[in-house]
Design a protein around this motif. Structure first.
Motif, PDB file in Angstrom:
ATOM      1  N   ASP A 201    -116.200 -51.653  -1.464  1.00 52.45           N
ATOM      2  CA  ASP A 201    -116.694 -53.008  -1.762  1.00 52.45           C
ATOM      3  C   ASP A 201    -118.128 -53.221  -1.292  1.00 52.45           C
ATOM      4  N   VAL A 202    -118.557 -52.504  -0.253  1.00 55.11           N
ATOM      5  CA  VAL A 202    -119.934 -52.674   0.224  1.00 55.11           C
ATOM      6  C   VAL A 202    -120.883 -51.639  -0.377  1.00 55.11           C
ATOM      7  N   LEU A 203    -120.339 -50.509  -0.841  1.00 64.03           N
ATOM      8  CA  LEU A 203    -121.195 -49.493  -1.452  1.00 64.03           C
ATOM      9  C   LEU A 203    -121.599 -49.863  -2.873  1.00 64.03           C
ATOM     10  N   LYS A 204    -120.681 -50.462  -3.630  1.00 65.09           N
ATOM     11  CA  LYS A 204    -120.971 -50.759  -5.034  1.00 65.09           C
ATOM     12  C   LYS A 204    -122.178 -51.675  -5.214  1.00 65.09           C
ATOM     13  N   PRO A 205    -122.269 -52.805  -4.510  1.00 65.26           N
ATOM     14  CA  PRO A 205    -123.474 -53.630  -4.685  1.00 65.26           C
ATOM     15  C   PRO A 205    -124.736 -52.959  -4.140  1.00 65.26           C
ATOM     16  N   LEU A 206    -124.586 -52.057  -3.174  1.00 64.17           N
ATOM     17  CA  LEU A 206    -125.746 -51.384  -2.603  1.00 64.17           C
ATOM     18  C   LEU A 206    -126.412 -50.459  -3.614  1.00 64.17           C
ATOM     19  N   ILE A 207    -125.612 -49.802  -4.464  1.00 67.10           N
ATOM     20  CA  ILE A 207    -126.158 -48.810  -5.396  1.00 67.10           C
ATOM     21  C   ILE A 207    -126.231 -49.327  -6.819  1.00 67.10           C
ATOM     22  N   ALA A 208    -125.949 -50.586  -7.017  1.00 73.60           N
ATOM     23  CA  ALA A 208    -125.946 -51.154  -8.373  1.00 73.60           C
ATOM     24  C   ALA A 208    -127.328 -51.005  -9.023  1.00 73.60           C
ATOM     25  N   GLY A 209    -127.335 -50.514 -10.252  1.00 71.85           N
ATOM     26  CA  GLY A 209    -128.574 -50.394 -11.011  1.00 71.85           C
ATOM     27  C   GLY A 209    -129.353 -49.123 -10.771  1.00 71.85           C
TER      28      GLY A 209
END
Length: 330
Positions: A201-209
Motif C-alpha cells: 500500500d505504501v510502495l504503489k503510490p511511491l512508484i506510480a508513473g
C-alpha cells in the motif's frame, strides 16, 4: 618459463580469476579482498626494502604476516574483527597459490597456520515491536521525502533486505498481483520475498508513473538512493524517534538492525527457521539459528523476571497459523 615465485601474477589471478569469476563473490567482498592487499603489499615493500613488483611468494612469510597484523592493530587502530578479516584474505590467497602450485604447499600450510585472534562476539541488536512502530510512524507522510522514508523503513522491515539490496531495487524486481513479491539480489544470490499488504500500500503510490527499469528508492535529485543514503535515512529517523522513545538511544540502529528485527519478529510469530533462512537469503542454517538463540535467551530472561509457574513456561510453536496472525497484525 613462467616464474611461479613472483607474487604479482598470483595476486592478479587471485583477484580477477578466483575471487571474481570462479567464486563469484559479492562486489563488496571483492573490494574487501583488494583493500587487504592494498595495505599488505606496500607494508611488505617498505619492510623488506623491495619494490612492489619485485616481491616474491617467500617474502610473504608467517613472520611478515604477524608483523602486518601488529601494524594493523597498533598503528592503524584496527579492531580484532578487522584484523581477522584481513588475515582471512591472506589465508585465502595462500590456499589459492597452494592449490595451483604444488611446490608452494608447505609455504601455504605455514601461512595458514597463523591463527585468528579470539574476539568478543558482537551483540545482535534488534527492535521490539513498539520501537519498530515508533520508527515507522516518525516520517512525515505529508511530504514526498517522508513518504519515501516510511516506505523504505517498512520495506527493510518486511523483507530483511540488506542496504545494498534495497539501493539496487528496481520496479521490474517487484511482482504485483494477488501475492505480491520482490526479487532481491545480494552476495551473488537471488531470492524472492513476499510483500505484506501494508508494504504494498505504501510502495504503489511511491512508484506510480515511473518506467519499469527505474529504481524504487530515489534521493532529492531523483537519483538512485545509495546504501550510504539508506544509512543516513535510518540514522535520521532514529534520532527523531528517540525523542519520543528514549529506549532507541541505547541501541546502535542501522539498516542491518532492521534485518535482524525482521528475523526475530518472524520467529516470534511462529515462522519456522527454514522459512526465515530463505526469507533472509542465508546460505547456511547455522547463520539463521542465531536468531533462535537470541529469542530463547530473551524468553529465559522474561521468565526469570516474571517468575511464572512451571506449567506456563513452555508453549507449542505455531507455524502457518502464527504467520497468518503476524501478517494480519501488520
Amino acid at each position: 618459463m613462467r616464474d611461479n615465485n613472483s607474487i604479482g601474477p598470483w595476486i592478479r589471478r587471485f583477484l580477477l580469476e578466483h575471487v571474481a569469476t570462479e567464486r563469484n563473490l559479492a562486489r563488496n567482498t571483492q573490494l574487501s579482498y583488494r583493500d587487504t592487499l592494498v595495505l599488505l603489499l606496500p607494508f611488505l615493500s617498505k619492510a623488506l626494502g623491495k619494490a612492489v613488483d619485485r616481491l616474491s611468494i617467500d617474502d610473504l612469510s608467517p613472520a611478515s604476516v604477524r608483523s602486518f597484523l601488529r601494524y594493523l592493530e597498533k598503528e592503524r587502530r584496527c579492531s580484532g574483527a578487522t584484523r581477522n578479516l584481513r588475515l582471512a584474505t591472506i589465508h585465502s590467497l595462500a590456499k589459492f597459490i597452494g592449490m595451483h602450485s604444488p611446490e608452494h604447499v608447505a609455504w601455504c600450510a605455514a601461512i595458514r597456520g597463523v591463527p585468528f585472534k579470539k574476539t568478543a562476539s558482537s551483540t545482535l541488536t534488534y527492535l521490539d515491536k513498539p520501537e519498530m512502530e515508533a520508527l515507522l510512524h516518525t516520517p512525515d507522510l505529508h511530504t514526498a521525502l517522508g513518504m519515501r522514508d516510511h516506505a523504505l523503513l517498512l520495506f527493510l522491515y518486511n523483507t530483511g533486505a540488506r542496504a545494498d539490496e534495497a539501493a539496487h531495487l528496481s520496479l521490474e524486481d517487484i511482482k504485483w498481483g494477488t501475492s505480491p513479491a520482490v526479487r532481491l539480489v545480494g552476495k551473488g544470490k537471488m531470492r524472492w520475498c513476499p510483500i505484506w499488504p501494508r508494504t504494498a500500500d505504501v510502495l504503489k503510490p511511491l512508484i506510480a508513473g515511473r518506467a519499469c527499469g527505474e529504481f524504487v528508492f530515489l534521493n532529492r535529485l531523483n537519483q538512485p538512493l545509495t546504501r550510504f543514503g539508506i544509512y543516513a535515512v535510518v540514522r535520521r529517523t532514529v534520532a527523531q524517534a528517540s525523542q519520543a522513545l528514549p529506549s532507541l538511544m541505547a541501541k546502535t540502529i542501522s539498516p542491518h538492525c532492521l534485518r535482524h528485527t525482521c528475523a526475530v519478529h518472524l520467529l516470534r510469530s511462529g515462522v519456522d527457521i527454514n522459512t526465515i533462512r530463505a526469507w533472509l537469503g542465508h546460505v547456511s542454517l547455522d547463520t539463521t539459528h542465531i536468531y533462535a538463540e537470541v529469542d530463547l535467551e530473551m524468553k529465559a530472561k522474561a521468565l526469570a523476571l516474571c517468575d511464572l509457574p512451571k506449567e506456563t513456561r513452555t508453549r507449542p510453536w505455531h507455524t502457518d497459523a502464527g504467520l497468518m496472525s503476524f501478517l494480519k497484525a501488520l
